[in-house]
Design a protein around this motif. Structure first.
Motif, short mmCIF file in Angstrom:
data_model
loop_
_atom_site.label_atom_id
_atom_site.label_comp_id
_atom_site.label_asym_id
_atom_site.label_seq_id
_atom_site.Cartn_x
_atom_site.Cartn_y
_atom_site.Cartn_z
N ASP A 29 0.83 -1.21 0.00
CA ASP A 29 0.00 0.00 0.00
C ASP A 29 0.86 1.26 0.00
O ASP A 29 0.91 2.00 0.98
N LYS A 30 1.58 1.46 -1.08
CA LYS A 30 2.47 2.63 -1.19
C LYS A 30 2.14 3.42 -2.45
O LYS A 30 1.91 2.85 -3.52
N VAL A 31 2.14 4.75 -2.32
CA VAL A 31 1.85 5.61 -3.47
C VAL A 31 2.99 5.52 -4.48
O VAL A 31 4.15 5.73 -4.13
N THR A 32 2.66 5.15 -5.70
CA THR A 32 3.67 5.06 -6.75
C THR A 32 3.33 5.96 -7.93
O THR A 32 4.16 6.21 -8.80
N GLU A 33 2.09 6.42 -7.99
CA GLU A 33 1.65 7.22 -9.13
C GLU A 33 1.79 8.70 -8.84
O GLU A 33 1.56 9.15 -7.70
N ASN B 163 0.94 12.83 -10.30
CA ASN B 163 -0.12 13.54 -11.00
C ASN B 163 0.22 13.73 -12.48
O ASN B 163 1.20 14.37 -12.83
N ARG C 270 -2.31 14.66 -14.71
CA ARG C 270 -3.59 15.16 -15.21
C ARG C 270 -3.44 15.86 -16.56
O ARG C 270 -4.23 15.64 -17.48
N PHE D 233 -3.08 13.40 -19.40
CA PHE D 233 -4.32 12.65 -19.65
C PHE D 233 -5.38 13.55 -20.27
O PHE D 233 -6.12 13.16 -21.17
N GLN D 234 -5.46 14.79 -19.77
CA GLN D 234 -6.55 15.66 -20.23
C GLN D 234 -6.25 16.24 -21.60
O GLN D 234 -7.16 16.74 -22.27
N ILE E 132 -5.78 14.62 -24.15
CA ILE E 132 -6.49 13.84 -25.17
C ILE E 132 -7.99 13.73 -24.88
O ILE E 132 -8.70 12.99 -25.55
N GLU F 3 -12.65 21.22 -18.09
CA GLU F 3 -12.76 22.55 -17.50
C GLU F 3 -12.53 22.43 -16.00
O GLU F 3 -13.02 21.50 -15.36
N ALA F 4 -11.77 23.37 -15.45
CA ALA F 4 -11.48 23.41 -14.02
C ALA F 4 -10.97 22.05 -13.52
O ALA F 4 -11.31 21.61 -12.42
N GLY F 5 -10.20 21.39 -14.36
CA GLY F 5 -9.63 20.11 -13.95
C GLY F 5 -10.58 18.94 -14.11
O GLY F 5 -10.21 17.79 -13.86
N LEU F 6 -11.82 19.21 -14.51
CA LEU F 6 -12.82 18.14 -14.64
C LEU F 6 -12.94 17.68 -16.09
O LEU F 6 -12.74 18.47 -17.01
N TYR F 7 -13.24 16.42 -16.27
CA TYR F 7 -13.61 15.92 -17.60
C TYR F 7 -15.07 16.29 -17.80
O TYR F 7 -15.90 16.05 -16.92
#
Lengths: 488, 95
Positions: free
Chosen positions: B65-69, B71, B73, B76-77, B79, B84-88
């Motif tokens: 349970d360790k964070v490997t990913e 950000n 965004r 990804f966004q 494509i 808008e405002a970080g939202l899809y």
């Protein structure tokens, strides 16, 4: 016409892992939209799920805490439906082989109305399974579009399903509260209902005694105990009215509106229940060895039920006090800590005194200021010092309450507050005798009346003496001296 | 086992597939063929044999349970059809 109410709960608890159930993206609450939505969370083609050990451990912990069977082999399945906050088109869940099997949870029910007494009930837990949470839809001002935040997508959930064993809103709320306390107690969920960490779906139906189960409606996503009670009360009445009015209850998913206090059916989705579950080919069966199970068992704290029993049997507390003190792990810790300090540092073994103050003064003040025990400005050792002075008779009960209030608002230790406010009780028999002698000398007429049989005047003398001592005379001692001297 | 066109229409709707009558009939025949295959396999006596989910005897591998990913965004966004405002942004969904 009496109706029987039948209630079962499905509770979604967000597990307190650092990362998502199938990927290494963070699950921290409150991040900027989509900054924690990795390739797996947004379902980019080609990604594969890898199961989080921490999520499984928490599920095992829960299973052990409710005495359930932990499946040595359980299977993840795909639950298929389309919704924009579920980018894969399916939710990974468990279906016919869940990780946690049947268990039980014993609850203390406090009836909501009348003079009915609190009682105990054991609710059967059908199962608990691991699954992933969906994202969130935002219906703000986006030119007629919906905004999607996938930070929450993939957060591990343990869905805990109960049997329909509850027959009133009070029982449903008691069960939900007990479950809420338990998941926090064993540290698998932060229990933050505002942030959606603990969400309840309530299945409600009504029937005539002896009849088969009625058609149920499911109230979705209740995130407060108060709303749960209101929603159930409203829904039960609505179902009874519908049936008594000649109508029929249709199975439906409904929402509770806290502003109106009413429930309403959600747009009925055609085929909504046709989820076409099948085993997820991306995930192999989850195997839990006996050894792993025992390792997890060793990390479990003493459970609330066991603690309650110990408080009653070993410490001599009432069942009510014991259940109040084990309402949360923090509360029990506070009590234990106060009791231990009192015992080890002052050599006073008095659990009842600690219980009374914590359930009484401390809880009342916390409630008034809407704080929980972890935010209590008075620490357990401070309280124990104060209680030591109460037990030793250095201060009266009312004096102690004043010290408590001062400590609460200004801080400081009991000793210095007692000195500063001159709250020390007069336990010096010479001083008390002097006060009593003075009163007897200046109230000869009343003394004569008392001696001729007017016993009720005793209170009058106590009042005078207390006033003369500025409320500081040790009451028990004062009574003794007064009785003796008035008798002549 | 033979599927009806109604069965196929239902499955197509659940899968959000738009299919005309000719396609429905083709799919019906193909799917029925798969069911025949399954029926053949089910005819084999597997009593006393534990089900297996992998040719090798392996179980689910677990991840710490360790964070490997991190950000990603922006990547990804880049494509996404609309953000808008970080939202899809997606066509409006009404509860």
């Amino acid at each position: 016409m009496t109706w029987e109410i039948v209630i079962g709960l499905e509770v979604h608890t967000q597990l307190s892992t650092n990362t998502k159930i199938f990927s290494g993206a963070s699950t921290a609450f409150g991040a900027e939209p989509n900054t924690q939505a990795d390739a797996v969370s947004i379902a980019l083609p080609g990604v594969l799920p890898v199961l989080n050990k921490g999520a499984v451990e928490r599920a095992i912990k829960f299973g052990l805490a409710v005495g359930a069977h932990i499946a040595p082999r359980s299977v993840f399945a795909r639950k298929n439906y389309f919704y924009p906050d579920l980018p894969k088109g399916y939710q990974i869940s468990q279906f016919d082989l869940p990780v946690v099997g049947q268990g039980t949870l014993t609850i203390q029910v406090e009836p909501l109305s009348g003079n009915a007494k609190p009682y105990e009930k054991t609710v059967r837990i059908t199962r608990a399974h691991l699954e992933e949470d969906a994202g969130k839809s935002m219906h703000g001002d986006f030119h007629g579009m919906t905004g999607i935040d996938l930070n929450r997508a993939g957060t591990p959930l343990l869905e805990i399903v109960s049997e329909p064993d509850m027959c009133s809103a009070a029982e449903a709320v008691a069960y939900a509260k007990a479950l809420h306390s338990l998941v926090r107690w064993i540290g698998i969920c932060d229990g933050n209902m505002q942030e959606g960490s603990f969400r309840c779906d309530v299945n409600v139906s009504v029937r005539k005694p002896g009849q088969p189960l009625g058609t149920r409606r499911e109230i979705k996503n209740l995130n407060s105990f108060k709303f749960m009670q209101q929603a159930i009360d409203y829904e039960v009445q609505w179902q009874i009215d519908t049936i008594e009015g000649g109508g029929k209850v249709q199975q439906a998913t409904i929402l509770f509106n806290p502003d109106t206090g009413e429930t309403r059916a959600m747009r009925s989705k055609e085929d909504a229940h046709d989820y076409r579950y099948f085993p997820d080919p991306d995930l192999l069966p989850l195997e839990i060895s006996e050894e792993w199970k025992e390792q997890v068992r060793a990390t479990l704290p003493e459970l609330p039920q066991a603690k309650q029993a110990r408080y009653v049997n070993d410490l001599g507390l009432s069942a009510y006090d014991a259940s109040m003190l084990t309402a949360s792990r923090e509360m029990a810790d506070f009590f234990d800590s106060t009791r231990m300090h009192l015992d080890t540092e002052n050599d006073i073994d008095n659990p009842k005194l600690c219980a009374n103050w914590i359930i009484g003064e401390v809880t009342a003040q916390l409630n008034r200021e809407e704080l929980d025990i972890t935010q209590c400005p008075i620490k357990a050792y401070q309280l124990s010092e104060l209680l030591a002075y109460v037990a030793k008779g250095r201060i009266s009960n009312s004096g102690a309450k004043e010290v408590f209030r001062t400590m609460w608002t200004e801080g400081g230790d009991a000793d210095s507050i007692i000195v500063r406010k001159a709250l020390e009780q007069i336990s010096d028999s010479g001083a008390i005798e002097a006060i009593v002698d003075e009163i007897i000398a200046t109230n000869a007429d009343k003394v004569a009346e008392y001696r001729s049989g007017k016993d009720k005047l005793f209170g009058f003398f106590v009042g005078l003496a207390m006033k003369a001592s500025k409320g500081k005379a040790n009451p028990a001692q004062l009574n003794d001296v007064l009785k003796r001297k008035l008798a002549g | 086992m033979s599927l009806t066109t109604a069965d196929v229409r239902k499955v197509a709707r659940l899968a959000r597939l738009a299919m005309n009558d000719a396609e429905i009939e083709t799919a019906r025949a193909q799917l029925s063929g798969i069911f025949d295959l399954i029926a053949e396999m089910q005819a084999v006596d597997t009593g006393g044999i534990a089900p297996m989910s992998h040719a090798q005897d392996v179980a689910q591998r677990l991840r710490e349970d360790k964070v490997t990913e991190t950000n990603q965004r922006e990547a990804f966004q880049a494509i996404a059809p609309q953000v808008e405002a970080g939202l899809y942004l997606v066509p409006q969904v009404i509860e």
